[in-house]
Design a protein around this motif. Structure first.
Motif, PDB file in Angstrom:
ATOM      1  N   THR A  84       0.671  -1.170   0.024  1.00 18.56           N
ATOM      2  CA  THR A  84       0.000   0.052  -0.034  1.00 18.56           C
ATOM      3  C   THR A  84       0.788   1.144   0.013  1.00 18.56           C
ATOM      4  N   ILE A  85       1.932   1.362   0.702  1.00 20.24           N
ATOM      5  CA  ILE A  85       2.767   2.183   0.919  1.00 20.24           C
ATOM      6  C   ILE A  85       3.341   2.566  -0.672  1.00 20.24           C
ATOM      7  N   LYS A  86       3.905   1.543  -1.213  1.00 20.52           N
ATOM      8  CA  LYS A  86       4.596   1.491  -2.352  1.00 20.52           C
ATOM      9  C   LYS A  86       3.840   1.936  -3.570  1.00 20.52           C
ATOM     10  N   THR A  87       2.230   1.680  -3.212  1.00 23.20           N
ATOM     11  CA  THR A  87       1.351   2.136  -4.349  1.00 23.20           C
ATOM     12  C   THR A  87       1.100   3.756  -4.235  1.00 23.20           C
ATOM     13  N   MET A  88       0.947   3.963  -2.782  1.00 22.35           N
ATOM     14  CA  MET A  88       0.625   5.382  -2.665  1.00 22.35           C
ATOM     15  C   MET A  88       2.021   6.266  -3.111  1.00 22.35           C
ATOM     16  N   VAL A  89       3.295   5.785  -2.971  1.00 17.96           N
ATOM     17  CA  VAL A  89       4.384   6.474  -3.418  1.00 17.96           C
ATOM     18  C   VAL A  89       4.374   6.433  -5.227  1.00 17.96           C
ATOM     19  N   ILE A  90       3.802   5.359  -5.451  1.00 18.91           N
ATOM     20  CA  ILE A  90       3.419   5.784  -7.034  1.00 18.91           C
ATOM     21  C   ILE A  90       2.797   6.788  -7.323  1.00 18.91           C
ATOM     22  N   MET A  91       1.880   6.754  -6.713  1.00 16.51           N
ATOM     23  CA  MET A  91       0.719   8.085  -6.775  1.00 16.51           C
ATOM     24  C   MET A  91       1.307   9.449  -6.669  1.00 16.51           C
ATOM     25  N   ASP A  92       2.023   9.349  -5.772  1.00 16.95           N
ATOM     26  CA  ASP A  92       2.804  10.679  -5.316  1.00 16.95           C
ATOM     27  C   ASP A  92       3.791  11.136  -6.243  1.00 16.95           C
ATOM     28  N   TRP A  93       4.464  10.095  -6.922  1.00 19.11           N
ATOM     29  CA  TRP A  93       5.424  10.381  -7.983  1.00 19.11           C
ATOM     30  C   TRP A  93       4.813  10.885  -9.183  1.00 19.11           C
ATOM     31  N   LEU A  94       3.591  10.250  -9.674  1.00 25.20           N
ATOM     32  CA  LEU A  94       2.969  10.889 -10.658  1.00 25.20           C
ATOM     33  C   LEU A  94       2.454  11.986 -10.582  1.00 25.20           C
ATOM     34  N   ALA A  95       1.716  12.395  -9.488  1.00 26.67           N
ATOM     35  CA  ALA A  95       1.371  13.670  -8.924  1.00 26.67           C
ATOM     36  C   ALA A  95       2.333  14.961  -9.175  1.00 26.67           C
ATOM     37  N   LYS A  96       3.604  14.508  -8.635  1.00 26.71           N
ATOM     38  CA  LYS A  96       4.445  15.651  -8.743  1.00 26.71           C
ATOM     39  C   LYS A  96       5.560  15.829  -9.801  1.00 26.71           C
ATOM     40  N   ARG A  97       5.701  14.565 -10.461  1.00 20.02           N
ATOM     41  CA  ARG A  97       6.790  14.602 -11.623  1.00 20.02           C
ATOM     42  C   ARG A  97       6.037  14.442 -12.866  1.00 20.02           C
ATOM     43  N   CYS A  98       4.765  13.842 -13.092  1.00 20.99           N
ATOM     44  CA  CYS A  98       4.247  13.791 -14.207  1.00 20.99           C
ATOM     45  C   CYS A  98       2.883  14.074 -14.436  1.00 20.99           C
ATOM     46  N   PRO A  99       2.350  15.311 -13.892  1.00 15.65           N
ATOM     47  CA  PRO A  99       0.962  15.668 -13.944  1.00 15.65           C
ATOM     48  C   PRO A  99       0.357  15.758 -15.183  1.00 15.65           C
TER      49      PRO A  99
END
Length: 345
Positions: free
Chosen positions: A170-185
């Motif tokens: 779950t942490i790993k998935t949410m870090v994925i979401m965080d990266w997408l939001a910050k790096r590739c919006p």
């Protein structure tokens, strides 16, 4: 008020390498909206030096005991220790494929790079494939150097400092979401896809280009309805009542591979602040959707999102989007056969 569930685990389940600890006590502590995985040892052996940087919870009024390692599910409590922040600056991807994989599973990464991950232009659209890794114990310096060299060659690794274990998906998935939001919006769509998957990338892009596919608040894949929460402690999907009190999960998309419009990652991260985390990552995303007042959508052709198949059939594989495979070599073999010039059916 906090709720705690403790279990005895073997050391290797925590990927602590050559630690001399005889056993570990793993406790899941719910404090407010955060999940804290505590690790304490029965000897005085110190944790590995690559233990993630920690964030002390603000909810408890008592000081945390020494020797406890805190993992919180909110992704911005972690830090990227390897990154490729420029990959979405030079071009705007139509689709970003995010693959969670363990640091030492280079075989899976190389198989994907040789198959569906090597496709940079699909149906005229830019597609980007990236791998999300956590941190593991053991020979950290040697592993980090190998990963650094791998990333310098391929420029597709993202690593965060959470502990890379099954319980932390779950942490790993949410870090994925965080990266997408910050790096590739600016990307239009993204997909979280496991490293043991066959992906017919052409069929996926064709699906996403259909005129009726929503550009916002869209999540699709193999839908799971009315799934009961597993309460058996012998199951790898066990979730204690303290973590998730309801008997059933909301509708969610099976974690093997789900696709979403890229406005959702930032919304998921925000929603995660007020949702008690638990260790079933795809059901947790379903909880985030419910919190946002949204529901996953059935894909235009649900039969294209499949889990297992008993045997390889070239015609069938030419029509699907996903299949779970048994090995990285299977992926290479099936892909090479599917890409032969002869018609598949």
């Amino acid at each position: 008020m906090s709720a705690r569930a403790c279990f005895i685990r073997r050391p290797l389940q925590f990927n602590l390498g050559s630690s001399s600890c005889s056993c570990f006590v793993s406790c899941s502590l719910l404090v407010g909206s955060q999940l804290i995985l505590e690790t304490t040892t029965t000897s005085t052996t110190a944790l590995p030096t690559d233990a993630p940087r920690t964030t002390t919870p603000t909810a408890p009024t008592t000081t945390a005991p020494s020797g406890i390692q805190y993992h919180t599910a909110y992704p911005r409590n972690y830090h990227f220790i390897m990154d490729n922040p420029e990959v979405c600056k030079d071009q705007t991807p139509f689709l970003v494929l995010m693959v969670p994989v363990s640091p030492n599973n280079i075989a899976a990464r190389n198989a994907i790079r040789q198959t569906w991950g090597k496709e940079k232009q699909v149906q005229g659209q830019v597609v980007l494939t990236l791998f999300m890794l956590g941190s593991s114990g053991g020979a950290y310096v040697e592993q980090h150097e190998k990963l650094k060299q791998e990333n310098e060659k391929h420029h597709d690794l993202i690593q965060s400092d959470f502990r890379d274990t099954y319980k932390n998906l779950t942490i790993k998935t949410m870090v994925i979401m965080d990266w997408l939001a910050k790096r590739c919006p600016a990307a239009a769509f993204a997909m979280k896809i496991d490293s043991d998957m066959f992906l017919n990338i052409d069929n996926l892009v064709i699906m996403l280009l259909k005129p009726g596919i929503p550009k916002l608040n869209y999540l699709t894949g193999m839908l799971m309805w009315n799934r009961p929460v597993v309460r058996s402690k012998n199951s790898k999907w066990y979730v204690p009542v303290e973590m998730y009190p309801e008997p059933k999960y909301p509708t969610y998309t099976l974690g093997m591979g789900y696709v979403f419009s890229n406005d959702l990652p930032e919304k998921f991260v925000e929603a995660s602040k007020s949702i008690k985390p638990f260790n079933i990552e795809d059901a947790y995303i379903g909880m985030c959707m419910k919190k946002l007042g949204l529901k996953p959508s059935s894909p235009p052709n649900p039969s294209q999102f499949r889990a297992y198949n008993t045997k390889y059939d070239r015609c069938t594989y030419s029509k699907v989007i996903t299949y779970i495979l048994g090995s990285s070599q299977q992926l290479i073999n099936f892909w090479m056969d599917l890409k032969r010039p002869e018609p598949p059916c």
